[in-house]
Design a protein around this motif. Structure first.
Motif, PDB file in Angstrom:
ATOM      1  N   VAL A  49       3.834  20.240   6.868  1.00  0.00           N
ATOM      2  CA  VAL A  49       3.501  21.118   5.697  1.00  0.00           C
ATOM      3  C   VAL A  49       2.629  22.279   6.110  1.00  0.00           C
ATOM      4  O   VAL A  49       2.685  23.357   5.372  1.00  0.00           O
ATOM      5  CB  VAL A  49       3.244  20.536   4.561  1.00  0.00           C
ATOM      6  N   CYS A  50       2.133  22.162   7.033  1.00  0.00           N
ATOM      7  CA  CYS A  50       1.242  23.138   7.283  1.00  0.00           C
ATOM      8  C   CYS A  50       1.690  24.530   7.682  1.00  0.00           C
ATOM      9  O   CYS A  50       2.969  24.770   8.109  1.00  0.00           O
ATOM     10  CB  CYS A  50       0.405  22.939   8.794  1.00  0.00           C
ATOM     11  N   GLY A  51       1.217  25.858   6.875  1.00  0.00           N
ATOM     12  CA  GLY A  51       2.010  26.898   7.124  1.00  0.00           C
ATOM     13  C   GLY A  51       1.781  27.737   8.422  1.00  0.00           C
ATOM     14  O   GLY A  51       2.215  28.958   8.412  1.00  0.00           O
ATOM     15  N   SER A  52       0.869  27.393   9.233  1.00  0.00           N
ATOM     16  CA  SER A  52       0.256  28.229  10.229  1.00  0.00           C
ATOM     17  C   SER A  52       1.278  28.219  11.306  1.00  0.00           C
ATOM     18  O   SER A  52       2.219  27.347  11.636  1.00  0.00           O
ATOM     19  CB  SER A  52      -1.223  27.519  10.785  1.00  0.00           C
ATOM     20  N   PRO A  57      -1.831  20.791  12.567  1.00  0.00           N
ATOM     21  CA  PRO A  57      -2.245  21.221  11.190  1.00  0.00           C
ATOM     22  C   PRO A  57      -3.607  22.042  11.542  1.00  0.00           C
ATOM     23  O   PRO A  57      -4.304  21.815  12.302  1.00  0.00           O
ATOM     24  CB  PRO A  57      -2.575  19.958  10.351  1.00  0.00           C
ATOM     25  N   CYS A  58      -3.495  23.248  10.788  1.00  0.00           N
ATOM     26  CA  CYS A  58      -4.617  24.187  11.220  1.00  0.00           C
ATOM     27  C   CYS A  58      -5.791  23.744  10.529  1.00  0.00           C
ATOM     28  O   CYS A  58      -7.004  24.439  10.961  1.00  0.00           O
ATOM     29  CB  CYS A  58      -3.909  25.615  10.682  1.00  0.00           C
ATOM     30  N   GLU A  59      -5.783  23.025   9.329  1.00  0.00           N
ATOM     31  CA  GLU A  59      -7.023  22.621   8.816  1.00  0.00           C
ATOM     32  C   GLU A  59      -7.769  23.773   7.850  1.00  0.00           C
ATOM     33  O   GLU A  59      -8.712  23.531   7.477  1.00  0.00           O
ATOM     34  CB  GLU A  59      -8.109  21.851   9.707  1.00  0.00           C
ATOM     35  N   LYS A  60      -6.893  24.868   7.927  1.00  0.00           N
ATOM     36  CA  LYS A  60      -7.490  26.130   7.221  1.00  0.00           C
ATOM     37  C   LYS A  60      -6.790  26.482   5.965  1.00  0.00           C
ATOM     38  O   LYS A  60      -7.286  26.883   4.887  1.00  0.00           O
ATOM     39  CB  LYS A  60      -7.682  27.220   7.896  1.00  0.00           C
ATOM     40  N   CYS A  61      -5.371  26.274   6.084  1.00  0.00           N
ATOM     41  CA  CYS A  61      -4.458  26.614   5.164  1.00  0.00           C
ATOM     42  C   CYS A  61      -4.672  25.835   3.698  1.00  0.00           C
ATOM     43  O   CYS A  61      -5.022  24.468   3.788  1.00  0.00           O
ATOM     44  CB  CYS A  61      -3.201  27.066   5.442  1.00  0.00           C
ATOM     45  N   GLU A  62      -3.986  26.372   2.932  1.00  0.00           N
ATOM     46  CA  GLU A  62      -4.045  25.482   1.437  1.00  0.00           C
ATOM     47  C   GLU A  62      -3.259  24.187   1.566  1.00  0.00           C
ATOM     48  O   GLU A  62      -3.705  23.233   1.108  1.00  0.00           O
ATOM     49  CB  GLU A  62      -3.247  26.286   0.263  1.00  0.00           C
ATOM     50  N   ASP A  63      -2.091  24.198   2.336  1.00  0.00           N
ATOM     51  CA  ASP A  63      -1.377  23.050   2.420  1.00  0.00           C
ATOM     52  C   ASP A  63      -2.035  21.971   3.349  1.00  0.00           C
ATOM     53  O   ASP A  63      -2.151  20.630   2.785  1.00  0.00           O
ATOM     54  CB  ASP A  63      -0.084  23.323   3.372  1.00  0.00           C
ATOM     55  N   CYS A  64      -3.120  22.541   4.417  1.00  0.00           N
ATOM     56  CA  CYS A  64      -3.621  21.635   5.140  1.00  0.00           C
ATOM     57  C   CYS A  64      -5.063  21.005   4.021  1.00  0.00           C
ATOM     58  O   CYS A  64      -4.929  19.677   4.347  1.00  0.00           O
ATOM     59  CB  CYS A  64      -4.393  22.348   6.375  1.00  0.00           C
ATOM     60  N   ARG A  65      -5.425  21.655   3.365  1.00  0.00           N
ATOM     61  CA  ARG A  65      -6.373  21.012   2.555  1.00  0.00           C
ATOM     62  C   ARG A  65      -5.828  20.099   1.787  1.00  0.00           C
ATOM     63  O   ARG A  65      -6.302  19.016   1.470  1.00  0.00           O
ATOM     64  CB  ARG A  65      -6.901  22.419   1.531  1.00  0.00           C
TER      65      ARG A  65
HETATM   66 ZN   LIG Z   1      -2.524  24.497   7.933  1.00  0.00          ZN
END
Ligand SMILES: [Zn+2]
Length: 288
Positions: A49-52, A57-65
């Motif tokens: 789901v991560c958009g990066s 997972p980037c751990e920064k985007c909204e999806d990651c949160r």
């Molecule tokens: Zn992400």
């Protein structure tokens, strides 16, 4: 990449799975421990789901949160009910219908289906239906204790990540395995009362009774597979399974397997029904 305590080969396989930034439409994580399978499945769902574009997972985007907080609306976790031994057919049907709902926020909708050893053939066939005609946005992540508990038709539809054999020492020690092993031995004994003796502890403890029946199902299954020289063994009482296989006919082994499966279903289905060790002994005797 999140660090897992896994060996280099598995890490490489995991890297290969996620190399192009997108997972194949269905992945099966098998072997290893239940905890590790669950961790990796969650990791792959979060990855999906991560958009990066760079590191997921980037751990920064909204999806990651959201996926970290376990509130992502597009990640779906499908587990059997905790009070059941197996997945229920109606739950699988409901799940299959839900698959065709489009994702809310992410482009992809990861569907994690846990522990296929708890899904019978009929259930896995329902699942096969959606694996054969998946919606374009779906990404299936399946887990199973071993590849051998998964239907070959399902296996042919998934990319496999095998974690290898779990160290099983702690389970070897468990009480239910020991009792199931003695009951399996007692089936071969000429003394009728040996099964009753071996199962005497069960009348006081329904959970234990259910666990022992579950182990017996695995032992009979392994004995049957051995007599056909097929499949991987999954019970923890291999010696007992081998002995049964050497002494009984395939028909007898099948009857034992059916008997134990049926009793297991009964005990799980009707929590209040009193199942007695004496009736277990009688039914097992009758099977052989
Ligand atoms: Zn992400």
């Amino acid at each position: 990449m999140i660090m897992f305590n896994i060996d280099k080969n598995i890490e490489k396989a995991l890297d290969a799975l996620t190399l192009k930034g997108r997972l194949s439409h269905a992945v099966l994580i098998s072997g290893g421990s239940c905890q590790l399978r669950e961790k990796l499945a969650l990791y792959l769902a979060r990855f999906t789901v991560c958009g990066s574009e760079i590191e997921k997972p980037c751990e920064k985007c909204e999806d990651c949160r959201k996926s970290r907080d376990n509130v992502h609306p597009d990640i779906y976790f499908f587990k059997k009910r905790s009070d059941r031994r197996y997945y229920r057919k109606e739950d699988i049907q409901a799940f299959c219908e839900g698959v065709y709902r489009t994702p809310n926020e992410a482009n992809v909708k990861p569907l994690v289906i846990y522990e296929l050893q708890d899904m019978n053939e009929e259930g896995q066939n329902l699942l096969l239906g959606i694996l054969e005609e998946p919606p374009s946005y779906s990404s299936f992540i399946l887990t199973a204790s071993s590849k051998n508990v998964v239907l070959p038709t399902v296996l042919s539809r998934v990319t496999k990540l095998d974690l290898g054999q779990e160290r099983a020492e702690h389970k070897m020690e468990s009480r239910s395995v020991k009792i199931a092993g003695s009951i399996a031995q007692a089936i071969l004994s000429p003394d009728e009362f040996d099964i009753i003796k071996a199962s005497s502890e069960l009348d006081k403890n329904k959970q234990l009774f259910s666990d022992v029946l579950y182990e017996l199902v695995l032992i009979f299954r392994d004995a049957l597979l051995k007599s056909y020289e097929r499949g991987e063994r999954i019970s923890f009482a291999q010696q007992e399974a081998n002995d049964l296989s050497a002494s009984l006919t395939k028909k007898q082994l099948m009857a034992l397997y059916d008997t134990a499966s049926r009793m297991l279903e009964q005990i799980d289905f009707n929590k209040n029904k009193l199942l007695m060790s004496a009736s277990l002994a009688a039914e097992l005797r009758q099977a052989v």
